[in-house]
Design a protein around this motif. Structure first.
Motif, PDB file in Angstrom:
ATOM      1  N   LEU A 120      57.490  11.959  18.344  1.00  0.00           N
ATOM      2  CA  LEU A 120      56.471  10.586  18.597  1.00  0.00           C
ATOM      3  C   LEU A 120      55.141  11.076  18.511  1.00  0.00           C
ATOM      4  N   ARG A 121      54.310  10.202  17.801  1.00  0.00           N
ATOM      5  CA  ARG A 121      52.958  10.785  17.663  1.00  0.00           C
ATOM      6  C   ARG A 121      52.199   9.794  18.693  1.00  0.00           C
ATOM      7  N   CYS A 122      51.115  10.401  18.905  1.00  0.00           N
ATOM      8  CA  CYS A 122      49.918   9.608  19.935  1.00  0.00           C
ATOM      9  C   CYS A 122      49.453   8.499  19.351  1.00  0.00           C
ATOM     10  N   THR A 123      49.117   7.542  20.365  1.00  0.00           N
ATOM     11  CA  THR A 123      48.742   6.357  19.909  1.00  0.00           C
ATOM     12  C   THR A 123      47.333   6.222  19.529  1.00  0.00           C
ATOM     13  N   PHE A 124      46.704   7.431  19.611  1.00  0.00           N
ATOM     14  CA  PHE A 124      45.421   7.285  19.007  1.00  0.00           C
ATOM     15  C   PHE A 124      45.355   8.359  17.865  1.00  0.00           C
ATOM     16  N   VAL A 125      46.496   8.553  17.074  1.00  0.00           N
ATOM     17  CA  VAL A 125      46.441   9.443  15.752  1.00  0.00           C
ATOM     18  C   VAL A 125      45.751   8.970  14.626  1.00  0.00           C
ATOM     19  N   LYS A 139      55.019  11.468  26.091  1.00  0.00           N
ATOM     20  CA  LYS A 139      53.780  10.880  25.503  1.00  0.00           C
ATOM     21  C   LYS A 139      52.860  10.348  26.551  1.00  0.00           C
ATOM     22  N   GLN A 140      53.523   9.617  27.687  1.00  0.00           N
ATOM     23  CA  GLN A 140      52.931   8.990  28.586  1.00  0.00           C
ATOM     24  C   GLN A 140      51.938   9.909  29.451  1.00  0.00           C
TER      25      GLN A 140
END
Length: 393
Positions: A120-125, A139-140
């Motif tokens: 999974l990639r960070c929301t801010f990728v 991730k959370q």
């Protein structure tokens, strides 16, 4: 799981058990001459600087003479218990905070190691955060811990927008590219906002929205954790009820059977016991033992043990009855292996237990060949099913 993720997953310590340097649980705690507690490695590394002072009150400290072991705090920390970070995946083990990291190296509920392209990639990728994760909980934790870092990335992104597109540096232009902020109405003829003021207002609005989202995220995490605990408690209660009211007919699904067999081959003293089940709501309590035969490790041994209950004084002893043991074939019922035996009251195995589990068992030390179990397809989805039916007489 990476080392930083492990540290984040451990329950936050009380202030008196927190190292002021690493902000985590004190490890090998020491007390300084000025009365502050640190991890030994943290404070020693800190004092290797040119000006060795206490990071709390700036008092000068000597690494060799002003640091003392704090065994009292060490004992207090060892008595605390925290839940395994994998509780959301089903691990309900409670450990000392300092044992969590070692436990996670062998915890069977760890998320599977994914290939780099599947993580999974960070929301801010899109803003420059390159962090990758094995699963959603990890991730959370990253999003909660690195909020300030993500704000910095947002600020840098907006600064580049202003520098590279000075013609669009108004609040409207920035907002349209960031997709976060509603600009002032176009009908406002007397707006005197400069590009810097617009950027400041936008960053303020972004920060406020992120704080609100983070608060909501934390609230949801708390709700999910509480619900997980309630579900675990309910599942445990339901399983106990099922064991009490199974009327002596018990199905034991032995999970991860291939690994258990390999472990028993390497160490023939290893035995696996089922949960205790009852012949009736206030009847006898028994469990099943599964291991490799001590006489011939090519055979499976299946035995029955009597267990202690709070109402043993109301039952007739020694236990007398008929016990059937079956190893169930998952697809071909005609292959199911079944044996029935009558109890023998003269044996210690059926006398009233004086401890939680009667150490004497009764059954078959050579129930069936292990090779037959493997080759004839008794193992399905790495699981073996043993059925026991107990009828008191």
């Amino acid at each position: 799981m990476q080392e930083s993720s492990i540290a984040d997953a451990i329950t936050a310590p009380e202030a008196r058990f927190e190292c002021p340097i690493c902000l985590s649980w004190l490890r090998d705690p020491v007390l300084t001459y000025c009365g502050h507690r640190f991890c030994r490695t943290c404070i020693q590394s800190w004092l290797e600087k040119d000006n060795p002072i206490c990071p709390v009150d700036n008092m000068k400290l000597q690494k060799d003479s002003d640091i003392f072991p704090d065994n009292f705090t060490r004992r207090e920390i060892s008595q605390h218990r925290t839940k395994c970070p994998n509780i959301i995946r089903g691990c309900y083990q409670e450990l000392s905070p300092l044992d969590v990291e070692a436990h996670l190296l062998t915890c069977k509920f760890n998320p599977p190691e994914l290939p780099d392209n599947e993580k999974l990639r960070c929301t801010f990728v899109d803003y420059g955060c390159l962090a990758k994760f094995e699963d959603e909980p990890e991730k959370q934790r990253h999003l909660e811990k690195d909020m300030q870092y993500h704000l910095t990335l947002l600020s840098q992104k907006l600064t580049k927008i202003v520098i590279n597109n000075p013609a669009n540096a108004s609040a409207s232009g920035i907002a349209q590219q960031a997709n976060f902020w509603d600009p002032p109405s176009k009908n406002e003829q007397n707006s005197n906002f400069t590009a810097n003021e617009a950027t400041d207002n936008l960053l303020k609005t972004l920060y406020e929205k992120i704080v609100i989202l983070e608060q909501k995220s934390r609230e949801q995490d708390i709700i999910i954790a509480n619900m997980s605990n309630q579900l675990a408690a309910n599942n445990l209660a339901m399983s106990k009820i099922a064991l009490r009211y199974c009327h002596g007919s018990y199905l034991w699904y032995i999970n991860d059977i291939k690994n258990k067999i390999n472990t028993m081959r390497n160490n023939q003293h290893i035995m696996h016991y089922s949960p205790g089940f009852y012949t009736s709501s206030n009847g006898y309590k028994l469990c099943v033992r599964f291991n490799l035969s001590a006489k011939d490790p090519n055979y499976i041994a299946v035995l029955i043990h009597m267990m202690k209950t709070e109402h043993d004084h109301t039952l007739d002893w020694p236990f007398s009855g008929r016990i059937s043991v079956s190893i169930i074939h998952p697809t071909q019922s005609f292959r199911t292996i079944k044996e029935t035996m009558m109890t023998r009251p003269e044996l210690d195995a059926f006398k009233r237990p004086v401890q939680e589990l009667n150490p004497k068992g009764f059954g078959y030390t050579e129930f069936t060949l292990l090779e037959d179990i493997i080759e004839q397809g008794f193992i399905d989805c790495n699981q073996l099913l043993i059925k026991v039916n107990v009828q008191p007489v």
